[in-house]
Structure formats: structure tokens, C-alpha cells
Design a protein around this motif. Structure first.
Motif, PDB file in Angstrom:
ATOM      1  N   ILE A 184       2.910   9.527 -15.327  1.00 34.62           N
ATOM      2  CA  ILE A 184       2.194  10.591 -14.613  1.00 34.62           C
ATOM      3  C   ILE A 184       0.980  11.035 -15.414  1.00 34.62           C
ATOM      4  CG2 ILE A 184       2.352  12.992 -13.820  1.00 34.62           C
ATOM      5  CD1 ILE A 184       5.292  12.408 -13.116  1.00 34.62           C
ATOM      6  N   GLU A 185       1.159  11.179 -16.721  1.00 31.72           N
ATOM      7  CA  GLU A 185       0.039  11.612 -17.563  1.00 31.72           C
ATOM      8  C   GLU A 185      -1.102  10.608 -17.559  1.00 31.72           C
ATOM      9  OE1 GLU A 185      -0.563  14.489 -19.218  1.00 31.72           O
ATOM     10  OE2 GLU A 185       1.162  15.179 -18.084  1.00 31.72           O
ATOM     11  N   SER A 186      -0.794   9.343 -17.311  1.00 32.68           N
ATOM     12  CA  SER A 186      -1.830   8.312 -17.351  1.00 32.68           C
ATOM     13  C   SER A 186      -2.559   8.156 -16.016  1.00 32.68           C
ATOM     14  CB  SER A 186      -1.213   6.962 -17.749  1.00 32.68           C
ATOM     15  OG  SER A 186      -0.384   6.459 -16.711  1.00 32.68           O
ATOM     16  N   LEU A 187      -2.124   8.865 -14.983  1.00 34.56           N
ATOM     17  CA  LEU A 187      -2.795   8.780 -13.683  1.00 34.56           C
ATOM     18  C   LEU A 187      -4.202   9.368 -13.767  1.00 34.56           C
ATOM     19  CD1 LEU A 187       0.029   9.977 -11.238  1.00 34.56           C
ATOM     20  CD2 LEU A 187      -0.850   7.639 -11.457  1.00 34.56           C
ATOM     21  N   PRO A 188      -5.122   8.899 -12.900  1.00 38.08           N
ATOM     22  CA  PRO A 188      -6.424   9.570 -12.806  1.00 38.08           C
ATOM     23  C   PRO A 188      -6.223  11.043 -12.476  1.00 38.08           C
ATOM     24  CG  PRO A 188      -6.448   7.494 -11.601  1.00 38.08           C
ATOM     25  CD  PRO A 188      -5.020   7.742 -11.995  1.00 38.08           C
ATOM     26  N   GLU A 189      -7.183  11.874 -12.846  1.00 40.71           N
ATOM     27  CA  GLU A 189      -7.012  13.320 -12.747  1.00 40.71           C
ATOM     28  C   GLU A 189      -6.625  13.791 -11.356  1.00 40.71           C
ATOM     29  OE1 GLU A 189      -9.425  17.490 -13.619  1.00 40.71           O
ATOM     30  OE2 GLU A 189     -10.414  15.561 -13.923  1.00 40.71           O
ATOM     31  N   GLN A 193      -3.149  15.588 -10.226  1.00 42.60           N
ATOM     32  CA  GLN A 193      -3.103  16.925  -9.632  1.00 42.60           C
ATOM     33  C   GLN A 193      -2.241  16.929  -8.377  1.00 42.60           C
ATOM     34  OE1 GLN A 193      -7.051  18.386  -8.942  1.00 42.60           O
ATOM     35  NE2 GLN A 193      -7.701  18.028 -11.039  1.00 42.60           N
ATOM     36  N   VAL A 194      -2.405  15.905  -7.530  1.00 41.53           N
ATOM     37  CA  VAL A 194      -1.631  15.847  -6.292  1.00 41.53           C
ATOM     38  C   VAL A 194      -0.141  15.710  -6.599  1.00 41.53           C
ATOM     39  CG1 VAL A 194      -1.153  14.462  -4.232  1.00 41.53           C
ATOM     40  CG2 VAL A 194      -3.508  14.961  -4.869  1.00 41.53           C
ATOM     41  N   ILE A 219      -5.766  14.219   0.696  1.00 44.34           N
ATOM     42  CA  ILE A 219      -4.544  14.459  -0.087  1.00 44.34           C
ATOM     43  C   ILE A 219      -3.531  13.357   0.179  1.00 44.34           C
ATOM     44  CG2 ILE A 219      -2.535  15.973  -0.344  1.00 44.34           C
ATOM     45  CD1 ILE A 219      -4.982  17.047  -1.749  1.00 44.34           C
ATOM     46  N   SER A 220      -3.366  12.977   1.458  1.00 45.45           N
ATOM     47  CA  SER A 220      -2.420  11.929   1.824  1.00 45.45           C
ATOM     48  C   SER A 220      -2.787  10.616   1.141  1.00 45.45           C
ATOM     49  CB  SER A 220      -2.408  11.739   3.344  1.00 45.45           C
ATOM     50  OG  SER A 220      -1.498  10.727   3.717  1.00 45.45           O
ATOM     51  N   ARG A 221      -4.091  10.285   1.127  1.00 46.02           N
ATOM     52  CA  ARG A 221      -4.533   9.045   0.476  1.00 46.02           C
ATOM     53  C   ARG A 221      -4.293   9.097  -1.034  1.00 46.02           C
ATOM     54  NH1 ARG A 221     -10.284   8.747   3.704  1.00 46.02           N
ATOM     55  NH2 ARG A 221      -9.496   7.899   5.671  1.00 46.02           N
ATOM     56  N   LEU A 222      -4.615  10.238  -1.638  1.00 43.69           N
ATOM     57  CA  LEU A 222      -4.423  10.387  -3.084  1.00 43.69           C
ATOM     58  C   LEU A 222      -2.948  10.279  -3.448  1.00 43.69           C
ATOM     59  CD1 LEU A 222      -6.918  13.314  -3.783  1.00 43.69           C
ATOM     60  CD2 LEU A 222      -7.056  11.018  -4.780  1.00 43.69           C
ATOM     61  N   GLU A 223      -2.099  10.858  -2.616  1.00 50.85           N
ATOM     62  CA  GLU A 223      -0.662  10.810  -2.889  1.00 50.85           C
ATOM     63  C   GLU A 223      -0.140   9.374  -2.798  1.00 50.85           C
ATOM     64  OE1 GLU A 223       3.571  12.682  -1.297  1.00 50.85           O
ATOM     65  OE2 GLU A 223       1.676  13.468  -0.528  1.00 50.85           O
ATOM     66  N   ARG A 224      -0.555   8.651  -1.752  1.00 52.56           N
ATOM     67  CA  ARG A 224      -0.120   7.255  -1.611  1.00 52.56           C
ATOM     68  C   ARG A 224      -0.591   6.415  -2.800  1.00 52.56           C
ATOM     69  NH1 ARG A 224      -1.555   7.843   3.883  1.00 52.56           N
ATOM     70  NH2 ARG A 224      -3.483   6.661   3.533  1.00 52.56           N
ATOM     71  N   ARG A 225      -1.850   6.649  -3.214  1.00 54.08           N
ATOM     72  CA  ARG A 225      -2.392   5.907  -4.346  1.00 54.08           C
ATOM     73  C   ARG A 225      -1.616   6.242  -5.627  1.00 54.08           C
ATOM     74  NH1 ARG A 225      -8.107   7.535  -4.950  1.00 54.08           N
ATOM     75  NH2 ARG A 225      -8.193   6.647  -2.849  1.00 54.08           N
ATOM     76  N   ALA A 226      -1.283   7.511  -5.814  1.00 55.74           N
ATOM     77  CA  ALA A 226      -0.549   7.925  -7.011  1.00 55.74           C
ATOM     78  C   ALA A 226       0.822   7.274  -7.053  1.00 55.74           C
ATOM     79  CB  ALA A 226      -0.413   9.453  -7.041  1.00 55.74           C
ATOM     80  N   VAL A 227       1.524   7.267  -5.921  1.00 55.43           N
ATOM     81  CA  VAL A 227       2.858   6.665  -5.874  1.00 55.43           C
ATOM     82  C   VAL A 227       2.775   5.167  -6.135  1.00 55.43           C
ATOM     83  CG1 VAL A 227       4.803   6.139  -4.351  1.00 55.43           C
ATOM     84  CG2 VAL A 227       3.855   8.445  -4.383  1.00 55.43           C
ATOM     85  N   ASP A 228       1.784   4.498  -5.547  1.00 61.03           N
ATOM     86  CA  ASP A 228       1.602   3.055  -5.782  1.00 61.03           C
ATOM     87  C   ASP A 228       1.356   2.784  -7.263  1.00 61.03           C
ATOM     88  OD1 ASP A 228       1.983   2.462  -3.143  1.00 61.03           O
ATOM     89  OD2 ASP A 228      -0.159   2.326  -2.643  1.00 61.03           O
ATOM     90  N   LEU A 229       0.510   3.602  -7.891  1.00 63.59           N
ATOM     91  CA  LEU A 229       0.209   3.416  -9.319  1.00 63.59           C
ATOM     92  C   LEU A 229       1.455   3.645 -10.171  1.00 63.59           C
ATOM     93  CD1 LEU A 229      -3.293   5.159  -9.557  1.00 63.59           C
ATOM     94  CD2 LEU A 229      -2.797   2.727  -9.930  1.00 63.59           C
ATOM     95  N   LEU A 230       2.238   4.658  -9.813  1.00 63.46           N
ATOM     96  CA  LEU A 230       3.453   4.936 -10.578  1.00 63.46           C
ATOM     97  C   LEU A 230       4.439   3.788 -10.458  1.00 63.46           C
ATOM     98  CD1 LEU A 230       4.000   8.736  -9.839  1.00 63.46           C
ATOM     99  CD2 LEU A 230       3.373   7.704 -12.026  1.00 63.46           C
ATOM    100  N   ARG A 231       4.562   3.238  -9.253  1.00 60.06           N
ATOM    101  CA  ARG A 231       5.465   2.095  -9.073  1.00 60.06           C
ATOM    102  C   ARG A 231       5.047   0.938  -9.974  1.00 60.06           C
ATOM    103  NH1 ARG A 231       5.672   2.997  -3.031  1.00 60.06           N
ATOM    104  NH2 ARG A 231       7.699   3.919  -2.603  1.00 60.06           N
ATOM    105  N   GLN A 232       3.713   0.669  -9.987  1.00 61.59           N
ATOM    106  CA  GLN A 232       3.202  -0.436 -10.815  1.00 61.59           C
ATOM    107  C   GLN A 232       3.487  -0.197 -12.291  1.00 61.59           C
ATOM    108  OE1 GLN A 232      -0.976  -0.966  -9.907  1.00 61.59           O
ATOM    109  NE2 GLN A 232      -0.597  -0.953  -7.697  1.00 61.59           N
ATOM    110  N   LYS A 233       3.273   1.044 -12.737  1.00 56.05           N
ATOM    111  CA  LYS A 233       3.448   1.358 -14.146  1.00 56.05           C
ATOM    112  C   LYS A 233       4.913   1.305 -14.573  1.00 56.05           C
ATOM    113  CE  LYS A 233      -0.639   4.360 -14.275  1.00 56.05           C
ATOM    114  NZ  LYS A 233      -1.411   3.643 -15.313  1.00 56.05           N
TER     115      LYS A 233
END
Length: 235
Positions: A184-189, A193-194, A219-233
Motif C-alpha cells: 500500500i505504501e508503494s502505491l502512487p499517491e 489515498q483512495v 475514484i472508481s478507476r483509481l480504486e480498480r487500478r490500486a487493487v490491480d497493483l496490489l494484486r501484482q505486488k
């Protein structure tokens, strides 16, 4: 400080508002000394002092004299913590100044009403006192409140971050692991935040959009992108 400090604290904890007020007055020097550490942060000194008073009252509620700790030693971090929570603009979640000022007004009104009524004020009483609608009071307090658990359901959809990321059994063990927090800390800002607003604070996408000054679609797009990034990480 008077020699009967512990007796005063006991009375205050039992609901004696007059004694609680007297303790605040007697310890105003201590509260100011902590508040001064935060001068120059964009908040008026008197507001910092009032926040310190709130922290001091919380210290009274939580103090246990059986531990043998001096009350002032226990109170200082409580006072400081209350001020720091309000000044958390330097953290992961950026809340607009207007919302923070509104939250400050609500906090002060809550303290004043508790002193006058001798109990926790209702939402409608807070609304009459401040002139702020109950909906806006709830929003301001949520947006500026302390972060909650990654296990907490989001306000809109009733799911937790562990469920979004995958299998419940596996993720239940994983969410408390440092890997998720590091991810989470490594996500883009903006994505970070989302995630913080949605899963730490349980806010709806609509309220996230209000805090971040973007559309709900964004917000919906940012959330989907954040979840995708977390899955990858976390793979």
C-alpha cells in the motif's frame, strides 16, 4: 498541581464536569506548552489549545493510577496525539482545509455541549449548535477521523480489502502481514489515498470523490487500478 489530583481525576471520570473543567484550567500551562510545539502549522494557537484540551480530557478518561505513572506523563502524549491527528495533512490522506475547519468547529461544539448537558450530545443537537447539517457533520467527522482496520467493511459495498484482493482464507492471514502494508505504501499517491479512504475509513466512492475533489468515476478507476497493483505486488 494540587495534591488531590487523583481524587479529582476519579470524580471527573465519574462524570463530574465541573471538576473536569477545573482540571483543564489548572493544567492550562501544560496544555499550552504542548500546543506551542505545533505553532506555524497553519492552525490558530487558540484552536491548537482547544485540541489540546480535548486530548487532556481523553487522558482523564483513560488514566489508570494503579500503573504508578504520573498523570502529566500520561497526559502529554494524549494532548500531542490529538493535535497531531488534526494536523495529519502530511499523511497519506489529504483532506481539504474547509472540511478540516468544519471538523474543528464540530469538535469544539461537542466539547461545549458535553460541558453544558453533562452527556454526549446528539447529532441533532450538534447540528443546531453549529448550523451544520447532520449529513455534513457525519461526513466531516468521518473524513478527519482516525484510520480504522483493513478488515472493516467499506461503507458502500460491504466488502473488506482482504476480500477484494482474493481468497478470504488466504488473505485473512495476509492482511496483517507487513507485505500488504508495504504494498500500500508503494502505491502512487492518488491510488494510496483512495485505498486509505475506502478501506481504512469505510467511505463511499461518492464521499471519496468529495474529499479528493474528483468525480466518482475517477475514484472508481483509481480504486480498480490500486487493487490491480496490489494484486501484482502480492503475487
Amino acid at each position: 498541581m494540587s495534591t488531590d489530583i487523583y481524587e479529582q481525576i476519579r470524580r471527573a471520570k465519574q462524570g463530574d464536569k465541573e471538576t473536569a473543567g477545573k482540571l483543564v484550567e489548572e493544567n492550562s500551562g501544560l496544555i499550552w506548552s504542548v500546543a506551542r510545539r505545533y505553532f506555524g502549522r497553519g492552525v490558530e494557537p487558540e484552536d491548537l489549545y482547544q485540541l489540546g484540551c480535548l486530548g487532556f480530557l481523553k487522558a482523564i478518561e483513560g488514566f489508570d493510577e494503579s500503573f504508578g505513572t504520573r498523570f502529566s506523563t500520561y497526559a502529554v502524549p494524549k494532548i500531542s496525539g490529538e493535535i497531531r491527528r488534526f494536523l495529519r495533512d502530511d499523511g497519506a490522506i489529504k483532506v481539504s482545509r474547509g472540511i478540516k475547519e468544519q471538523a474543528m468547529q464540530i469538535r469544539m461544539a461537542r466539547i461545549n455541549l458535553e460541558q453544558r448537558l453533562g452527556r454526549e450530545p446528539s447529532l441533532s443537537e450538534l447540528s443546531r449548535e453549529t448550523g451544520i447539517s447532520p449529513e455534513d457533520i457525519a461526513f466531516a467527522e468521518t473524513a478527519t477521523g482516525p484510520a480504522e482496520s483493513l478488515h472493516k467493511e467499506s461503507g458502500e459495498d460491504g466488502f473488506t480489502l482482504e476480500l477484494v484482493l482474493g481468497d478470504y482464507g488466504a488473505e485473512e492471514k495476509m492482511v496483517e502481514h507487513v507485505a500488504l502494508r508495504a504494498a500500500i505504501e508503494s502505491l502512487p499517491e492518488r491510488e494510496r489515498q483512495v485505498v486509505a479512504l475506502r478501506y481504512y475509513h469505510g467511505m463511499t466512492q461518492q464521499n471519496c470523490a468529495k474529499v479528493m475533489h474528483v468525480s466518482q468515476v475517477q475514484i472508481s478507476r483509481l480504486e480498480r487500478r490500486a487493487v490491480d497493483l496490489l494484486r501484482q505486488k502480492l503475487e
